[in-house]
Design a protein around this motif. Structure first.
Motif, short mmCIF file in Angstrom:
data_model
loop_
_atom_site.label_atom_id
_atom_site.label_comp_id
_atom_site.label_asym_id
_atom_site.label_seq_id
_atom_site.Cartn_x
_atom_site.Cartn_y
_atom_site.Cartn_z
N GLY A 1 0.82 -1.22 0.00
CA GLY A 1 0.00 0.00 0.00
C GLY A 1 0.85 1.26 0.00
O GLY A 1 0.53 2.24 -0.68
N ARG B 1 0.12 1.27 12.15
CA ARG B 1 0.06 1.37 13.61
C ARG B 1 0.59 2.69 14.11
O ARG B 1 0.48 3.00 15.27
CB ARG B 1 0.81 0.19 14.24
CG ARG B 1 -0.06 -1.06 14.21
CD ARG B 1 0.73 -2.30 14.43
NE ARG B 1 1.44 -2.66 13.22
CZ ARG B 1 1.71 -3.91 12.86
NH1 ARG B 1 1.34 -4.91 13.63
NH2 ARG B 1 2.36 -4.17 11.74
N ALA C 1 -4.80 -3.37 1.03
CA ALA C 1 -3.43 -3.91 1.06
C ALA C 1 -3.05 -4.25 2.49
O ALA C 1 -2.12 -3.67 3.06
CB ALA C 1 -2.45 -2.91 0.44
N SER D 1 -4.57 -8.05 -1.65
CA SER D 1 -4.42 -8.89 -0.46
C SER D 1 -4.64 -10.36 -0.81
O SER D 1 -5.57 -10.69 -1.53
CB SER D 1 -5.42 -8.45 0.62
OG SER D 1 -5.13 -7.13 1.02
N MET E 1 -3.63 -15.39 2.98
CA MET E 1 -2.53 -16.17 3.57
C MET E 1 -2.82 -16.49 5.03
O MET E 1 -3.48 -15.72 5.74
CB MET E 1 -1.21 -15.38 3.50
CG MET E 1 -0.78 -14.98 2.10
SD MET E 1 -0.54 -16.36 0.98
CE MET E 1 0.93 -17.12 1.67
N PHE F 1 -2.63 -6.29 -8.72
CA PHE F 1 -1.35 -5.98 -8.10
C PHE F 1 -0.86 -7.06 -7.14
O PHE F 1 0.26 -6.98 -6.66
CB PHE F 1 -1.36 -4.62 -7.37
CG PHE F 1 -1.47 -3.44 -8.29
CD1 PHE F 1 -0.41 -3.08 -9.12
CD2 PHE F 1 -2.65 -2.69 -8.36
CE1 PHE F 1 -0.51 -1.99 -9.98
CE2 PHE F 1 -2.75 -1.60 -9.22
CZ PHE F 1 -1.68 -1.24 -10.03
N GLY F 2 -1.69 -8.03 -6.81
CA GLY F 2 -1.29 -9.04 -5.83
C GLY F 2 -0.33 -10.08 -6.37
O GLY F 2 0.16 -10.90 -5.62
N VAL G 1 2.64 -9.55 -7.90
CA VAL G 1 4.07 -9.18 -7.99
C VAL G 1 4.57 -8.76 -6.61
O VAL G 1 3.81 -8.25 -5.78
CB VAL G 1 4.30 -8.01 -8.98
CG1 VAL G 1 4.15 -8.48 -10.42
CG2 VAL G 1 3.41 -6.82 -8.68
N TYR H 1 11.84 -14.67 -3.74
CA TYR H 1 12.49 -14.67 -2.42
C TYR H 1 13.46 -15.84 -2.21
O TYR H 1 14.26 -15.82 -1.30
CB TYR H 1 11.44 -14.64 -1.31
CG TYR H 1 10.58 -13.38 -1.39
CD1 TYR H 1 11.15 -12.12 -1.26
CD2 TYR H 1 9.21 -13.45 -1.62
CE1 TYR H 1 10.39 -10.97 -1.38
CE2 TYR H 1 8.44 -12.31 -1.72
CZ TYR H 1 9.03 -11.07 -1.60
OH TYR H 1 8.28 -9.92 -1.72
N1 LIG Z 1 4.63 -7.62 0.26
C1 LIG Z 1 4.46 -8.10 -0.96
O1 LIG Z 1 5.41 -8.14 -1.74
C2 LIG Z 1 3.12 -8.59 -1.41
C3 LIG Z 1 2.97 -8.98 -2.75
C4 LIG Z 1 1.71 -9.39 -3.21
C5 LIG Z 1 0.64 -9.40 -2.33
N2 LIG Z 1 0.82 -9.04 -1.03
C6 LIG Z 1 -0.36 -9.05 -0.15
O2 LIG Z 1 -0.69 -7.69 0.07
C7 LIG Z 1 -1.22 -7.51 1.38
C8 LIG Z 1 -0.37 -6.46 2.10
O3 LIG Z 1 0.95 -6.97 2.21
P1 LIG Z 1 2.14 -6.04 2.73
O4 LIG Z 1 3.38 -6.83 2.52
O5 LIG Z 1 2.02 -4.69 2.16
O6 LIG Z 1 1.82 -5.99 4.29
P2 LIG Z 1 2.47 -5.03 5.38
O7 LIG Z 1 3.74 -4.44 4.87
O8 LIG Z 1 2.50 -5.78 6.65
O9 LIG Z 1 1.39 -3.84 5.45
C9 LIG Z 1 0.17 -3.99 6.10
C10 LIG Z 1 -0.28 -2.67 6.64
O10 LIG Z 1 -1.32 -2.93 7.59
C11 LIG Z 1 -1.00 -2.24 8.80
N3 LIG Z 1 -1.50 -2.91 9.99
C12 LIG Z 1 -1.28 -4.19 10.39
N4 LIG Z 1 -1.88 -4.43 11.57
C13 LIG Z 1 -2.48 -3.27 11.92
C14 LIG Z 1 -3.26 -2.87 13.03
N5 LIG Z 1 -3.51 -3.73 14.04
N6 LIG Z 1 -3.72 -1.61 13.08
C15 LIG Z 1 -3.45 -0.74 12.08
N7 LIG Z 1 -2.69 -1.06 10.99
C16 LIG Z 1 -2.23 -2.31 10.93
C17 LIG Z 1 0.50 -2.21 8.81
O11 LIG Z 1 0.92 -1.21 9.72
P3 LIG Z 1 2.47 -0.92 10.01
O12 LIG Z 1 2.90 -0.11 8.84
O13 LIG Z 1 2.44 -0.16 11.26
O14 LIG Z 1 3.14 -2.24 10.09
C18 LIG Z 1 0.81 -1.91 7.36
O15 LIG Z 1 0.72 -0.53 7.09
C19 LIG Z 1 -1.18 -8.88 2.04
O16 LIG Z 1 -2.44 -9.49 1.95
C20 LIG Z 1 -0.15 -9.66 1.21
O17 LIG Z 1 -0.42 -11.06 1.21
C21 LIG Z 1 2.02 -8.62 -0.56
#
Ligand SMILES: NC(=O)c1ccc[n+]([C@@H]2O[C@H](COP(=O)([O-])OP(=O)(O)OC[C@H]3O[C@@H](n4cnc5c(N)ncnc54)[C@H](OP(=O)(O)O)[C@@H]3O)[C@@H](O)[C@H]2O)c1
Length: 216
Positions: free
Chosen positions: A12, A32, A66, A91, A94, A126-127, A129, A197
């Motif tokens: 996001g 957070r 996201a 999202s 998982m 977008f999910g 990559v 990865y």
């Molecule tokens: N990362 C990738 O490369 C990738 C690729 C494809 C798909 N995805 C999917 O995309 C989605 C997002 O992944 P991501 O890697 O971007 O996750 P992430 O980096 O963990 O981001 C999630 C966001 O949610 C926030 N959050 C989590 N718990 C919270 C709470 N209790 N209160 C308020 N905010 C909270 C986090 O806050 P903080 O910023 O404070 O941690 C963060 O801003 C997931 O479903 C994942 O499976 C990810």
């Protein structure tokens, strides 16, 4: 477009930054730490700001979901009514330790989301990559051979909106069909993640589909 970001982490935060750099108005929400949202907004330029999930969604044309699958219910309850909005989701459904999908074969995270966010026009995009490739794809936008990005959804008006944003980030959008095709795109992402990865060439990985003339 006005775009609300629900979940301003790896995906996001980067996608919101790129949408703002492409000229859209972006509201970052759901982290957070409010100062993280404010920094993202500052670094994204004058068309971005920080807000609550409700502020991010209320005037949005498009909402990007996201968050980790375990946070979907919480963020949707904070966002409020999304009916009629384009809800673009990267999202994936998982499990808690991100080792496997909790929905598959007979449904998908995207279809489960459409049931949760009743009335929203859900597009899965977008999910497929890794976040690590997004800035590099944007920087290479002017290259001839753009990477592909599959998306799917059931709403005929929402899909071109998602396709425009996919192009704005630097990909060639590939319409994979109805939302149920997320049953295939979600596990496909696990392949991409494995290559990104666990491969030797680093996580900044994208993919490109090519069509050939069939030779008989
Ligand atoms: N990362 C990738 O490369 C990738 C690729 C494809 C798909 N995805 C999917 O995309 C989605 C997002 O992944 P991501 O890697 O971007 O996750 P992430 O980096 O963990 O981001 C999630 C966001 O949610 C926030 N959050 C989590 N718990 C919270 C709470 N209790 N209160 C308020 N905010 C909270 C986090 O806050 P903080 O910023 O404070 O941690 C963060 O801003 C997931 O479903 C994942 O499976 C990810």
């Amino acid at each position: 477009m006005q775009i609300g970001i629900l979940g301003s982490g790896l995906m996001g935060g980067k996608l919101g930054t790129l949408f703002a750099r492409a000229g859209h108005e972006v509201v970052f929400s759901y982290a957070r730490n409010r100062s993280k949202l404010e920094k993202l907004a500052r670094d994204s330029g004058t068309t971005a700001r920080a807000g609550s999930p409700r502020e991010a969604t209320q005037d949005a044309d498009v909402v990007l979901l996201a968050v980790h699958w375990s946070r979907v219910d919480d963020v949707l309850s904070k966002a409020g009514d999304l009916s009629g909005k384009v809800l673009m989701s990267c999202s994936l459904p998982m499990n808690d330790d991100d080792s496997g999908l909790v929905i598959g074969h007979t449904s998908s995270g995207a279809e489960a989301l459409a049931k949760k966010a009743s009335g929203a026009r859900v597009v899965a995009a977008f999910g497929t990559v890794p976040s690590e490739v997004l800035f590099a794809v944007f920087a290479a936008k002017d290259n001839d051979a753009r990477p592909s990005l599959v998306y799917c959804g059931d709403d005929a008006e929402a899909k071109p909106v998602a396709a425009t944003l996919i192009e704005d980030v630097g990909f060639t959008p590939v319409d994979a069909g109805p939302l149920a095709v997320a049953r295939y795109t979600e596990p496909f992402t696990l392949l991409i993640a494995k290559l990104a990865y666990e491969g030797d060439d680093g996580p900044a990985l994208a993919y490109r589909f090519e069509h050939f003339e069939e030779l008989l």
